[in-house]
Every structure is written in C-alpha cells, then in structure tokens.
Write a protein that holds these residues in place. Sequence first.
Motif, PDB file in Angstrom:
ATOM      1  N   LEU A 110      74.103  60.169  39.286  1.00 51.33           N
ATOM      2  CA  LEU A 110      75.257  59.892  39.815  1.00 51.33           C
ATOM      3  C   LEU A 110      76.358  60.771  39.895  1.00 51.33           C
ATOM      4  O   LEU A 110      77.091  61.028  40.589  1.00 51.33           O
ATOM      5  N   ALA A 111      76.365  61.528  38.577  1.00 52.46           N
ATOM      6  CA  ALA A 111      77.226  62.581  38.196  1.00 52.46           C
ATOM      7  C   ALA A 111      77.143  63.568  39.411  1.00 52.46           C
ATOM      8  O   ALA A 111      77.985  64.386  39.882  1.00 52.46           O
ATOM      9  N   PHE A 214      82.113  60.066  33.766  1.00 56.53           N
ATOM     10  CA  PHE A 214      81.874  61.006  34.890  1.00 56.53           C
ATOM     11  C   PHE A 214      82.780  60.937  36.115  1.00 56.53           C
ATOM     12  O   PHE A 214      83.318  61.957  36.638  1.00 56.53           O
ATOM     13  N   SER A 215      83.294  59.716  36.408  1.00 53.54           N
ATOM     14  CA  SER A 215      84.290  59.648  37.339  1.00 53.54           C
ATOM     15  C   SER A 215      85.603  60.108  37.153  1.00 53.54           C
ATOM     16  O   SER A 215      86.159  60.689  38.060  1.00 53.54           O
ATOM     17  N   ALA A 239      83.304  70.279  37.546  1.00 53.06           N
ATOM     18  CA  ALA A 239      83.098  68.746  37.398  1.00 53.06           C
ATOM     19  C   ALA A 239      82.187  68.386  37.033  1.00 53.06           C
ATOM     20  O   ALA A 239      81.717  67.568  36.054  1.00 53.06           O
ATOM     21  N   VAL A 240      80.912  68.833  37.507  1.00 53.33           N
ATOM     22  CA  VAL A 240      79.497  68.248  37.303  1.00 53.33           C
ATOM     23  C   VAL A 240      78.996  68.897  35.904  1.00 53.33           C
ATOM     24  O   VAL A 240      78.474  68.142  35.174  1.00 53.33           O
ATOM     25  N   ILE A 241      79.348  70.329  35.720  1.00 46.42           N
ATOM     26  CA  ILE A 241      79.018  70.777  34.267  1.00 46.42           C
ATOM     27  C   ILE A 241      79.925  69.752  33.149  1.00 46.42           C
ATOM     28  O   ILE A 241      79.205  69.510  32.048  1.00 46.42           O
ATOM     29  N   ALA A 242      81.075  69.453  33.307  1.00 44.34           N
ATOM     30  CA  ALA A 242      81.929  68.950  32.407  1.00 44.34           C
ATOM     31  C   ALA A 242      81.268  67.528  32.178  1.00 44.34           C
ATOM     32  O   ALA A 242      81.218  67.032  31.174  1.00 44.34           O
ATOM     33  N   ALA A 246      79.843  65.888  28.729  1.00 45.31           N
ATOM     34  CA  ALA A 246      80.493  64.725  28.261  1.00 45.31           C
ATOM     35  C   ALA A 246      79.579  63.719  28.128  1.00 45.31           C
ATOM     36  O   ALA A 246      79.691  62.811  27.080  1.00 45.31           O
ATOM     37  N   LEU A 247      78.667  63.387  28.985  1.00 47.12           N
ATOM     38  CA  LEU A 247      77.884  62.438  29.131  1.00 47.12           C
ATOM     39  C   LEU A 247      76.818  62.505  27.712  1.00 47.12           C
ATOM     40  O   LEU A 247      76.381  61.441  27.100  1.00 47.12           O
ATOM     41  N   LEU A 248      76.363  63.742  27.524  1.00 47.80           N
ATOM     42  CA  LEU A 248      75.464  63.854  26.381  1.00 47.80           C
ATOM     43  C   LEU A 248      76.212  63.675  25.225  1.00 47.80           C
ATOM     44  O   LEU A 248      75.646  63.060  24.315  1.00 47.80           O
ATOM     45  N   ALA A 249      77.506  64.052  25.005  1.00 48.67           N
ATOM     46  CA  ALA A 249      78.303  63.801  23.856  1.00 48.67           C
ATOM     47  C   ALA A 249      78.508  62.417  23.841  1.00 48.67           C
ATOM     48  O   ALA A 249      78.477  61.798  22.719  1.00 48.67           O
ATOM     49  N   CYS A 250      78.828  61.750  24.606  1.00 45.85           N
ATOM     50  CA  CYS A 250      79.094  59.944  24.808  1.00 45.85           C
ATOM     51  C   CYS A 250      77.878  59.561  24.219  1.00 45.85           C
ATOM     52  O   CYS A 250      77.743  58.346  23.367  1.00 45.85           O
TER      53      CYS A 250
END
Length: 264
Positions: A110-111, A214-215, A239-242, A246-250
């Motif tokens: 989705l990201a 991600f949104s 935006a996609v990279i960040a 962020a998803l991996l960190a979360c």
Amino acid sequence: MQSAIQFVEYVGRQVLRVKHKSESFYDYWKEFWYWMSRGPYRLPLVFKQLEFIGNQSLFVLILSGSAIGAVFGIEIGGIFKIFTAQNLMGIATSITLCREIAPLITAVLLAGRAGSSMAAEIATMKVNEQIDAMETMAVNPVSYLVVPRVIAATIMTPLLTALFILIGVIGTYGVGIFLFQVDKGIFISKMLAFTNTSDLVAGMEKAVVFGFVFSLISCWYGLIAKGGAKGVGLATTRAVIASLLALLACDFVITYIQIEFVGR
C-alpha cells in the motif's frame, strides 16, 4: 585542513537540514491532530479514498498474497519434510501470516501503490500553487487533503491484511496438499487448534499503525514538495523510502511491546 573544514561544513548542513525537517514534521503533526480532533471529516472524500486504497489494491494484494503464501509453503514444506513434519505447515503458516508477514507486506504494498500516489498528487498541487489557492479560500490543506487519506488508510489496511491472510493460507494450503501430500483435515484442524485470536489481534494492531504511519508520512512529503516536476518526483521517492523505513521501525517496536509487555 581544507578537507576538514569542508567535512565540518557538510556535517553542519546535514544537522541543520535534519533540524528543519524535524521542526516541520512536528508542526505538521500538531496541525493534523488539531483537525483530526475537531473535524470536519469530509466523509465523501474519506469514501473516495477508501475505494482508491481498498478496491483498487485488490488485484495486487490477491496476486501477492497467493504468490507469497505459495512460496512460503514451499520453503517451510521443504524444511518440515526433513523431519517428516509436513502436517505442521498449517500452524506455521497461519501464525506467521497473522503476526508478521501479512500486516507488513500489505503495508509495504500500500505504501508503494497508494502512498506514492498520495505524495505525488499532493506534491503536484503544491508545486502548481493549488494548495496556496486553497488556503486563500480559507480551506486548510491538512484538513481537506490529509485527514481523509489518513482515516481511509487506517481503516482499510487491517481489512486488506485480513484478506492477505486468507489468500496466503489458501496458497500454502494448495502447496501442502499437492506438493507435500499433507492431509487436508490435518492441515486445517492443526491450524485452527494452534492459531489463537491473540495472533490475529496482534496482526491487526500492527496493520492499524502501519496504515496510519505510511499515509501520514506520504502526505507530509507531498505538502513540503517544491521545485516543479523534479520536486514531485523527489517527494514521491522520499515518501516511499521514508514510509518503508518507518514501517520496519514500527514493526520492531510493536513486536517487542506485544511480546514483552502484552504477552502475545
């Protein structure tokens, strides 16, 4: 000596850049929660984003879920075959998909699809000065552009995660039945016996956070875009990279909290 000075200047510029970005995101964070807490929530825009994020992602999600489920089944089936424990494929598949694979892969997809589109659309409006015109008409861009997208992503990500789990289990089920000759009844009975509601809840908790993260990040990069068409491309890429980082960190933080404090 000159090289040392240049290095110090470079480090200083990067520190100032990070400081500026952090302050900008903090202001954006406060403004988002201000409008999130008071509305208006613009339901037509929310439903439009629900359709865009959910319905238009179904094909990619179903294709990815079936492929990942099948590949996962081949991998764990080959390992379990060494110990003649192919009957455990259902347990490993359901628990792993519920807790980890489904929420993370769904959010990544989705990201890449919806998040990049959010960033590109808002960035295009920013560089074309449409957002400035919106502010001139007393319409807040965070309230109008960001809040509906974040609400829709937060709602739709766990729903798509549940679908991914179903498709992934079906993919592994097919591999187990046709390639590893696992008994159908044993596959399903063991999966149902050892997969708890807490496993599904743990995955849904991650999915809600992932959709929100991600949104929110994608919209922010759209709002800070500048520099014409090149700026739109840079904003979308960043935006996609960040979002992925962020998803991996979360994912790490939530998994640690669930295991260490919640006991899931």
